[in-house]
Design an enzyme around this catalytic site. Sequence first.
Site, PDB file in Angstrom:
ATOM      1  N   TYR A 142      -6.208 -47.955 -35.107  1.00 14.81           N
ATOM      2  CA  TYR A 142      -5.903 -48.042 -33.669  1.00 14.81           C
ATOM      3  C   TYR A 142      -5.276 -49.402 -33.336  1.00 14.81           C
ATOM      4  CZ  TYR A 142      -8.884 -43.907 -33.219  1.00 14.81           C
ATOM      5  OH  TYR A 142      -9.423 -42.656 -33.345  1.00 14.81           O
ATOM      6  N   ASN A 181     -16.451 -47.419 -37.823  1.00 11.21           N
ATOM      7  CA  ASN A 181     -15.348 -46.603 -38.340  1.00 11.21           C
ATOM      8  C   ASN A 181     -14.118 -47.450 -38.664  1.00 11.21           C
ATOM      9  OD1 ASN A 181     -13.462 -44.643 -38.946  1.00 11.21           O
ATOM     10  ND2 ASN A 181     -14.025 -43.313 -37.237  1.00 11.21           N
TER      11      ASN A 181
HETATM   12  C1  LIG Z   1      -7.879 -42.887 -38.917  1.00  8.85           C
HETATM   13  C2  LIG Z   1      -6.907 -41.862 -39.509  1.00  8.85           C
HETATM   14  C3  LIG Z   1      -6.655 -40.764 -38.454  1.00  8.85           C
HETATM   15  C4  LIG Z   1      -5.577 -42.566 -39.851  1.00  8.85           C
HETATM   16  O1  LIG Z   1      -4.689 -41.579 -40.338  1.00  8.85           O
HETATM   17  P1  LIG Z   1      -3.495 -41.940 -41.364  1.00  8.85           P
HETATM   18  O2  LIG Z   1      -2.579 -40.783 -41.388  1.00  8.85           O
HETATM   19  O3  LIG Z   1      -4.075 -42.402 -42.641  1.00  8.85           O
HETATM   20  O4  LIG Z   1      -2.803 -43.177 -40.630  1.00  8.85           O
HETATM   21  P2  LIG Z   1      -1.281 -43.657 -40.853  1.00  8.85           P
HETATM   22  O5  LIG Z   1      -0.929 -43.484 -42.291  1.00  8.85           O
HETATM   23  O6  LIG Z   1      -0.400 -42.967 -39.863  1.00  8.85           O
HETATM   24  O7  LIG Z   1      -1.398 -45.192 -40.517  1.00  8.85           O
HETATM   25  C5  LIG Z   1      -0.676 -45.822 -39.448  1.00  8.85           C
HETATM   26  C6  LIG Z   1      -0.858 -47.315 -39.594  1.00  8.85           C
HETATM   27  O8  LIG Z   1      -2.255 -47.651 -39.482  1.00  8.85           O
HETATM   28  C7  LIG Z   1      -2.690 -48.311 -40.662  1.00  8.85           C
HETATM   29  N1  LIG Z   1      -4.024 -47.793 -41.001  1.00  8.85           N
HETATM   30  C8  LIG Z   1      -4.363 -46.529 -41.278  1.00  8.85           C
HETATM   31  N2  LIG Z   1      -5.668 -46.451 -41.544  1.00  8.85           N
HETATM   32  C9  LIG Z   1      -6.144 -47.711 -41.432  1.00  8.85           C
HETATM   33  C10 LIG Z   1      -7.420 -48.286 -41.620  1.00  8.85           C
HETATM   34  N3  LIG Z   1      -8.483 -47.523 -41.961  1.00  8.85           N
HETATM   35  N4  LIG Z   1      -7.557 -49.614 -41.446  1.00  8.85           N
HETATM   36  C11 LIG Z   1      -6.498 -50.392 -41.096  1.00  8.85           C
HETATM   37  N5  LIG Z   1      -5.242 -49.899 -40.903  1.00  8.85           N
HETATM   38  C12 LIG Z   1      -5.092 -48.580 -41.088  1.00  8.85           C
HETATM   39  C13 LIG Z   1      -1.706 -47.923 -41.748  1.00  8.85           C
HETATM   40  O9  LIG Z   1      -1.659 -48.906 -42.738  1.00  8.85           O
HETATM   41  C14 LIG Z   1      -0.425 -47.808 -40.965  1.00  8.85           C
HETATM   42  O10 LIG Z   1       0.161 -49.083 -40.773  1.00  8.85           O
HETATM   43  P3  LIG Z   1       1.750 -49.255 -41.030  1.00  8.85           P
HETATM   44  O11 LIG Z   1       2.406 -48.206 -40.181  1.00  8.85           O
HETATM   45  O12 LIG Z   1       2.023 -50.640 -40.602  1.00  8.85           O
HETATM   46  O13 LIG Z   1       1.949 -48.998 -42.469  1.00  8.85           O
HETATM   47  C15 LIG Z   1      -7.464 -41.242 -40.806  1.00  8.85           C
HETATM   48  O14 LIG Z   1      -7.862 -42.270 -41.679  1.00  8.85           O
HETATM   49  C16 LIG Z   1      -8.642 -40.310 -40.598  1.00  8.85           C
HETATM   50  O15 LIG Z   1      -8.482 -39.101 -40.372  1.00  8.85           O
HETATM   51  N6  LIG Z   1      -9.868 -40.865 -40.696  1.00  8.85           N
HETATM   52  C17 LIG Z   1     -11.074 -40.071 -40.577  1.00  8.85           C
HETATM   53  C18 LIG Z   1     -11.255 -39.551 -39.169  1.00  8.85           C
HETATM   54  C19 LIG Z   1     -11.413 -40.648 -38.139  1.00  8.85           C
HETATM   55  O16 LIG Z   1     -11.998 -41.687 -38.362  1.00  8.85           O
HETATM   56  N7  LIG Z   1     -10.877 -40.347 -36.940  1.00  8.85           N
HETATM   57  C20 LIG Z   1     -10.998 -41.254 -35.808  1.00  8.85           C
HETATM   58  C21 LIG Z   1     -12.234 -40.929 -35.043  1.00  8.85           C
HETATM   59  S1  LIG Z   1     -12.474 -42.049 -33.654  1.00  8.85           S
END
Ligand SMILES: CC(C)(COP(=O)(O)OP(=O)(O)OC[C@H]1O[C@@H](n2cnc3c(N)ncnc32)[C@H](O)[C@@H]1OP(=O)(O)O)[C@@H](O)C(=O)NCCC(=O)NCCS
Length: 168
Positions: free
Chosen positions: A136, A130
Amino acid sequence: MPSDLRTLLVRPATIDDVDTLHRFSVDLATYEDEPDAVGSTPQTLARDGFGENPQFAALIAERAAKPVGFILYTFNYSVWTAARGIFIEDIWVIPEERRGGVARALMRALARECVAKGYKRIDLNVLDWNPARGFYERLGYRWIRNWLPYRLSGEALAALASSSSKGS
Ligand SMILES: CC(C)(COP(=O)(O)OP(=O)(O)OC[C@H]1O[C@@H](n2cnc3c(N)ncnc32)[C@H](O)[C@@H]1OP(=O)(O)O)[C@@H](O)C(=O)NCCC(=O)NCCS
């Protein structure tokens, strides 16, 4: 769009959110290639999250009154820290809102709750493939490499429970 409609609100979930919690949980399970894994229903979520003895809590992120993400979590306790901790069961942001800070805002709210209440840890599991792992790690979570998750459930749980004691 006026800026106030873009404002992100993070708030505790209430019993009125159980349909949203259920929908987001199923969306996350589907994303994790386990579309049939969610045994909860809105009714069981209402019973187990918002009754007399809540088993979980959740935060909802919304824009213009529309839910755009959530965290659902449970509580644990450690004799090492002598304090409660949080286990994140689910975190999900709708695809069109990703990379806009929604999940960071949810995590910040959860971290503030921990600090305010003296909880010492936030734990979670993430599938090895993932890309959320990058998210994280960006926030400061670290992969604990020397601990492996183990589980007893289903037939193995029933078998141990029904086994006879040895030597008694
Ligand atoms: C993972 C998830 C919750 C992140 O949500 P998001 O709202 O896009 O995250 P944010 O925009 O708040 O990102 C926060 C920081 O993390 C970074 N980030 C977000 N997604 C990332 C990724 N896939 N890889 C690397 N960094 C990432 C962002 O660049 C940001 O960094 P910054 O603050 O320095 O700019 C979202 O992509 C999601 O819902 N994914 C599918 C469900 C999932 O995988 N859930 C986790 C299950 S264990």
